[in-house]
Design a protein around this motif. Structure first.
Motif, PDB file in Angstrom:
ATOM      1  N   MET A   1       6.904  -5.016  -3.012  1.00 32.73           N
ATOM      2  CA  MET A   1       5.665  -5.799  -3.119  1.00 32.73           C
ATOM      3  C   MET A   1       5.759  -6.756  -4.312  1.00 32.73           C
ATOM      4  O   MET A   1       6.146  -6.346  -5.399  1.00 32.73           O
ATOM      5  N   PRO A   2       5.404  -8.034  -4.124  1.00 28.98           N
ATOM      6  CA  PRO A   2       5.465  -8.969  -5.261  1.00 28.98           C
ATOM      7  C   PRO A   2       4.602  -8.486  -6.413  1.00 28.98           C
ATOM      8  O   PRO A   2       3.623  -7.782  -6.210  1.00 28.98           O
ATOM      9  N   SER A   3       4.967  -8.904  -7.625  1.00 25.86           N
ATOM     10  CA  SER A   3       4.358  -8.329  -8.826  1.00 25.86           C
ATOM     11  C   SER A   3       2.850  -8.566  -8.909  1.00 25.86           C
ATOM     12  O   SER A   3       2.133  -7.808  -9.522  1.00 25.86           O
ATOM     13  N   GLN A   4       2.342  -9.652  -8.270  1.00 28.87           N
ATOM     14  CA  GLN A   4       0.906  -9.910  -8.431  1.00 28.87           C
ATOM     15  C   GLN A   4       0.051  -9.011  -7.552  1.00 28.87           C
ATOM     16  O   GLN A   4      -1.164  -9.043  -7.643  1.00 28.87           O
ATOM     17  N   GLY A   5       0.696  -8.194  -6.685  1.00 30.63           N
ATOM     18  CA  GLY A   5      -0.070  -7.304  -5.825  1.00 30.63           C
ATOM     19  C   GLY A   5      -0.389  -5.989  -6.518  1.00 30.63           C
ATOM     20  O   GLY A   5       0.251  -5.619  -7.497  1.00 30.63           O
ATOM     21  N   GLN A   6      -1.427  -5.297  -6.023  1.00 32.14           N
ATOM     22  CA  GLN A   6      -1.764  -3.977  -6.561  1.00 32.14           C
ATOM     23  C   GLN A   6      -2.024  -3.018  -5.406  1.00 32.14           C
ATOM     24  O   GLN A   6      -2.559  -3.420  -4.371  1.00 32.14           O
ATOM     25  N   LYS A   7      -1.628  -1.752  -5.630  1.00 33.08           N
ATOM     26  CA  LYS A   7      -1.768  -0.741  -4.594  1.00 33.08           C
ATOM     27  C   LYS A   7      -2.667   0.372  -5.099  1.00 33.08           C
ATOM     28  O   LYS A   7      -2.468   0.874  -6.197  1.00 33.08           O
ATOM     29  N   VAL A   8      -3.676   0.740  -4.320  1.00 27.19           N
ATOM     30  CA  VAL A   8      -4.559   1.846  -4.702  1.00 27.19           C
ATOM     31  C   VAL A   8      -4.416   2.948  -3.655  1.00 27.19           C
ATOM     32  O   VAL A   8      -4.778   2.745  -2.496  1.00 27.19           O
ATOM     33  N   PRO A   9      -3.835   4.095  -4.018  1.00 28.74           N
ATOM     34  CA  PRO A   9      -3.715   5.170  -3.041  1.00 28.74           C
ATOM     35  C   PRO A   9      -5.037   5.903  -2.835  1.00 28.74           C
ATOM     36  O   PRO A   9      -5.812   6.052  -3.781  1.00 28.74           O
ATOM     37  N   VAL A  10      -5.311   6.291  -1.589  1.00 31.81           N
ATOM     38  CA  VAL A  10      -6.496   7.087  -1.284  1.00 31.81           C
ATOM     39  C   VAL A  10      -6.007   8.409  -0.719  1.00 31.81           C
ATOM     40  O   VAL A  10      -5.256   8.430   0.258  1.00 31.81           O
ATOM     41  N   LYS A  11      -6.420   9.511  -1.351  1.00 31.44           N
ATOM     42  CA  LYS A  11      -5.951  10.835  -0.916  1.00 31.44           C
ATOM     43  C   LYS A  11      -7.113  11.624  -0.348  1.00 31.44           C
ATOM     44  O   LYS A  11      -8.063  11.942  -1.045  1.00 31.44           O
ATOM     45  N   LEU A  12      -7.022  11.922   0.949  1.00 31.02           N
ATOM     46  CA  LEU A  12      -8.086  12.679   1.605  1.00 31.02           C
ATOM     47  C   LEU A  12      -7.457  13.867   2.324  1.00 31.02           C
ATOM     48  O   LEU A  12      -6.266  13.842   2.651  1.00 31.02           O
ATOM     49  N   ASN A 227     -12.304  -2.203  -8.251  1.00 30.80           N
ATOM     50  CA  ASN A 227     -13.476  -1.763  -7.488  1.00 30.80           C
ATOM     51  C   ASN A 227     -13.131  -0.877  -6.313  1.00 30.80           C
ATOM     52  O   ASN A 227     -13.843   0.089  -6.036  1.00 30.80           O
ATOM     53  N   VAL A 228     -12.057  -1.179  -5.596  1.00 31.92           N
ATOM     54  CA  VAL A 228     -11.686  -0.272  -4.491  1.00 31.92           C
ATOM     55  C   VAL A 228     -11.285   1.081  -5.077  1.00 31.92           C
ATOM     56  O   VAL A 228     -11.532   2.120  -4.472  1.00 31.92           O
ATOM     57  N   ALA A 229     -10.694   1.060  -6.273  1.00 31.72           N
ATOM     58  CA  ALA A 229     -10.308   2.333  -6.894  1.00 31.72           C
ATOM     59  C   ALA A 229     -11.546   3.176  -7.199  1.00 31.72           C
ATOM     60  O   ALA A 229     -11.546   4.388  -6.974  1.00 31.72           O
ATOM     61  N   ILE A 230     -12.605   2.527  -7.681  1.00 34.06           N
ATOM     62  CA  ILE A 230     -13.840   3.274  -7.965  1.00 34.06           C
ATOM     63  C   ILE A 230     -14.415   3.836  -6.672  1.00 34.06           C
ATOM     64  O   ILE A 230     -14.704   5.031  -6.560  1.00 34.06           O
ATOM     65  N   LYS A 231     -14.537   2.981  -5.658  1.00 37.41           N
ATOM     66  CA  LYS A 231     -15.119   3.480  -4.403  1.00 37.41           C
ATOM     67  C   LYS A 231     -14.228   4.573  -3.812  1.00 37.41           C
ATOM     68  O   LYS A 231     -14.719   5.597  -3.325  1.00 37.41           O
ATOM     69  N   ALA A 232     -12.904   4.394  -3.867  1.00 35.24           N
ATOM     70  CA  ALA A 232     -11.985   5.389  -3.302  1.00 35.24           C
ATOM     71  C   ALA A 232     -12.129   6.729  -4.027  1.00 35.24           C
ATOM     72  O   ALA A 232     -12.140   7.792  -3.393  1.00 35.24           O
TER      73      ALA A 232
END
Ligand SMILES: NC(=O)c1ccc[n+]([C@@H]2O[C@H](COP(=O)([O-])OP(=O)(O)OC[C@H]3O[C@@H](n4cnc5c(N)ncnc54)[C@H](O)[C@@H]3O)[C@@H](O)[C@H]2O)c1
Ligand SMILES: [Zn+2]
Length: 363
Positions: A1-12, A227-232
């Protein structure tokens, strides 16, 4: 993934997936999907406003990765979030011969991610789902958490299912075409997330507001990922909305009442901004936060061009409408309040006179 991207894992409990936030990601949807799926076909659900703007890039990328693409288009807008509008999607996808492993990709705002998610949850008893939200509101809220569904004449979101996607792919560049009022609506939810969970995020957001409003890709990527990290995290802790997920309703008890009494003259985010100002007022009057914190909250909402005063609706009508909010349990209004910036709590003992005073404070 290019450096400007960010990944937020969701564990359910039922499985895990990634939320990827990356400027230009629409052009890589095919590659990302190919790494997750060996399917022959991909079914794209979108609306007639988003289709000309953003689906050509997605379709090209899917075809380059070897997917045969089936497209179902719904008319844009909440008025079309109905079961009747879902039926032609089933018709289109079934006529095209989709299979159990065919992923449904929703490309659009919250209406599309709710409807695409609902179709994925039940067509052929469930097929894989990829959410590709294109409004800020859908990016940080509607597409995260697995709630899918449609409206009924009796009320909003009454028919639906909890159904988790296998990925959420967010391209902040899609916001370039979003009307400013829609962007503001999403900013209201971002401010809400920081207020209930993330004091550091609130401070970072204050500093970056100008860059965010100018749609700077790096600033937007940081904002959306935070924000997606908070909601996740909230959803992970409470996947079926039995407890702390209620904190996401901060500002919404006052806000929903204002939204409905105004007959939707206020956009959701605008009504919620007023609701957050009223909830901050209530928190301060109960001694839970100080005046400085309350002023900081109002200043933040103002810097996002969201309203915190100027309300012309009768206090009685807004207060009465609050009784119908889903947070009322056993006749008591349950309000989400703040114990500080970044810390929410639920109270069911707020005096009605104080709630009226909070509504009055919005004039
Ligand atoms: N599932 C959940 O947890 C959840 C949470 C909150 C809200 N929702 C739902 O989300 C919906 C609201 O979402 P919304 O505000 O995104 O509304 P929306 O999907 O109606 O989008 C708003 C408008 O913007 C257009 N649009 C979308 N992306 C665009 C882009 N990039 N450029 C230009 N125009 C674009 C759409 O065509 C539409 O006309 C409601 O139905 C609500 O119930 C769901
Ligand atoms: Zn909201």
């Amino acid at each position: 993934m290019p450096s400007q991207g960010q990944k937020v894992p969701v564990k359910l409990a039922g499985g895990s997936y990634d939320i990827v936030v990356e400027p230009g990601l629409l052009a890589s949807v095919g590659t990302v999907l190919r790494s997750l799926s060996g399917a022959k076909k991909a079914a794209l659900v979108t609306d007639d406003q988003v289709k000309p703007r953003h689906t050509p890039t997605v379709i090209k990328s899917l075809e380059a990765a070897g997917f045969e693409v089936v497209v179902a288009v719904i008319p844009a807008g909440e008025a079309h979030k109905t079961l009747a509008d879902v039926l032609p999607i089933y018709d289109r996808l079934l006529a095209a011969g989709i299979e159990r492993n065919t992923p449904v990709l929703s490309v659009g705002g919250g209406v599309v991610t709710d409807m695409g998610g609902f179709v994925a949850a039940n067509i052929l008893r469930g097929v894989p789902l990829v959410q590709i939200p294109t409004t800020l509101f859908a990016m940080v809220d509607a597409s995260i958490g697995g709630k899918t569904g449609v409206d009924h004449a009796v009320g909003k979101n009454l028919i639906g299912a909890f159904y988790q996607p296998m990925a959420v792919l967010i391209d902040p560049q899609t916001l370039q075409t979003l009307p400013p009022r829609q962007l503001r609506s999403g900013l209201a939810e971002c401010i809400k997330h920081c207020l209930i969970r993330d004091a550091g995020g609130f401070e970072a957001f204050e500093k970056k507001m100008a860059a965010i409003k100018a749609l700077d890709p790096a600033a937007l990527t940081d904002l959306i990922a935070a924000n997606v990290a908070i909601k996740a995290r909230v959803v992970e802790a409470d996947p079926f909305e039995k407890g702390e997920r209620a904190h996401l309703n901060f500002g919404h008890t006052f806000g929903h009442a204002i939204e409905s009494v105004s007959q939707f003259q206020y956009a959701h985010g605008e009504a919620i901004a007023l609701g957050m100002a009223a909830a901050a007022y209530t928190s301060q009057k109960l001694g839970m936060i100080d005046v400085t914190a309350r002023d900081r909250i109002k200043a933040m909402l103002g810097s996002a061009d969201l309203p915190t005063d100027g309300l012309k609706l009768p206090t009685d009508r807004v207060f009465d409408a609050m009784q119908f909010d889903k947070k009322v349990k056993a006749g008591r209004i349950r309000l989400v309040l703040l114990e500080g910036i970044g810390k929410a709590t639920v109270r069911d003992d707020v005096p009605p006179a104080l709630m009226r005073e909070a509504i009055d404070s919005l004039r």
